[in-house]
Scaffold this active site. Sequence first.
Site, PDB file in Angstrom:
ATOM      1  CE  LYS A 298      -4.201  -1.812   2.118  1.00  0.00           C
ATOM      2  NZ  LYS A 298      -5.111  -1.346   1.067  1.00  0.00           N
TER       3      LYS A 298
ATOM      4  CE  LYS B 239     -10.289  -4.639  -1.568  1.00  0.00           C
ATOM      5  NZ  LYS B 239      -9.818  -3.392  -0.930  1.00  0.00           N
TER       6      LYS B 239
END
Length: 693
Positions: free
Chosen positions: A164, A272
Amino acid sequence: MQKGTDNRIELKNPRLFIVNSLLNFKTPAGTSRGIYRTRKVWYIWLTSSDHPGRWGIGECAPLPDLSCDAISDYEERLYNICKNIEETGEFNAEDLRQYPSILLGLETAFRHFTAESFALWHTPFSQGEKGIQINGLIWMGDYTSMFSQIEAKIKTGFRCVKLKIGAIRFEEELELLQHIRTHFSSQEIELRVDANGAFSPADALGKLSRLAKLDIHSIEQPIRAGQWMEMNKLVEKSPLPIALDEELIGIVDKTEKTKLLTTIRPQYIILKPSLHGGFSGCQEWIEIARELQINWWITSALESNIGLNAIAQWTATLSNPLPQGLGTGQLFIDNIDLPLEIEGDRLWFKEQLPEKSIENKNPSFNNELYRFIADWLSDSPSISVKTSGSTGASKTITVQKEQMRNSARMTCDFLNLKKGDTALLCMPLDFIAGKMMVVRALETGMRLIARTPSSHPLKEMDETIDFAAMTPMQVYNSLHNETEANRLKSIKVLIIGGGVIPQELEIKLRNFPNQIYSTYGMTETLSHIALRQLNGEGASAYYSPFTGIKLSLSDENTLCIDAPLLSDEPIYTNDMAELLPDGRFRIIGRKDNIINSGGIKIQAEVVEETLRKIINASFAITSVPHPQYGEAVVLLIEGVDSPDTPIIAASLPKYQQPKYIWNIDKIPLTETGKTAREACKKIACERIMSDEL
């Protein structure tokens, strides 16, 4: 539809029970939206009166500031959706497109109910024959923390690492990536980066060009979502493949999904289920992506093991060869044990729980709650409960579930608790008080808010509570914090049990605006059989028994309880009591706490009640053998160097005055916070023997 999903599911006489739990991260998780330290989730438990002993569980876990259904009245919406399913006997995925995390929880619960196992679909993964390759996730942080995470993942055996980025200077992030490439080629380690929309359209292409030189596999969401044309231009010019993630959130209509992918034309989409439409909604994304020759992979979104397992089981039905972003199930202190294990860079599902989980001496509270509810919903007519140990060693007894149900109905009827109310569980589940809070919620249809038991149970509370049970210590501590005290006042009905309520505490609660009660009961009565109101017009020194409870006194003035709905036999207590003609009663003390000193019977609790007004420390009254009096009164005080003996003596009649006053490091308590009387007596006897020697 793909074999693992259904748009419409029917079940006769379904019942859905909601538990709101708070998960605590082992290590704060840094994201572009801030740092996560806790994670609120809702578990849906599904049962049916037509299938006793069968149940299913699903997890609803919206992410704050990200999920399209992370709304302020989320729990109310969830409750109403579940209520509608109970009334109609079915749920339709089409009706829940706007609530992807709720949809996923329901799909999982119904699938678990049908499969009767956490092996939700029959695949090599569910049989423990094949693991799913996953990426190793590197959380945002400073250079040092990210560097150590990278080394740990590579050492563990991950061949795909996802970073990230966007939290620190871009040059430092490039340096981290360069470090990996210096030691590992793209054939050895696949690198993915997730910008979470951190780049601006103006500087994104330049940064992507520099990243591409490091053989990066792909970048997720380089610019913020909603800029379709800018993202399309970036896809066309970028030397680095682009994957869409946040861009898909809130796009629920199939036509709109097609329009988005046709407009942007990314190389990948990342799905997701809790964000992108549950299993059925993600399956729709996959079908559109395949038509447009866009590749994809599945990612979890900080779910607990309940959600992670469901997503992994579904992912295994899809046979996608790319490394998936399924997490490890090791993020939370208070996760629920499931047969998920990490070996190298693969997630495995084992038929049996690892031995370390079965033998865990200190399971997390959420795990204890899960196990208790699963045990409660099983076919067994009985369940095990530990006694408090206040008058001796704690022991385990077996009680009947039907009698626990009767107890739950008595309390809920007396307090007018009803379906849809919120109940707070903040007491240990080893003992009857904690178990009965769960049973009351299950039997009444209340929504359960579960928080790990602590001395400050209202510290992390932002929900409206209709009903709560707390110990005197929890109430006392809450009163000494302004925010928690206000939350305490907002609880509509509060019952206090598990120990003596000091007069000082009772006085502080007297003018509270809510309903507050002291409880009387024990493990053998399956929690309380009577309540005493502490505040308002109904405040009283006497307990009022529930309907169906018959009380009497023995020849020694101890309370006898005849409760046929709770116990097969009458219960003969050691509680000395005063019983009024109308059935109300008050407790004077315990028969086994009577000290016979010089022929005069002294009730230890009576002496303690007097001394509470002048001693500002933990203390206990006990006794030791005495050659002249038979027994001598002993006062044990915790941590006070020089108690004011004259004031203590002046406050008590001569025959109640302690013969010995001794300081000790700690007043022994039971697991439920009561004074451990036998342990106190042992300390006093050892002390007198030592002094005599």
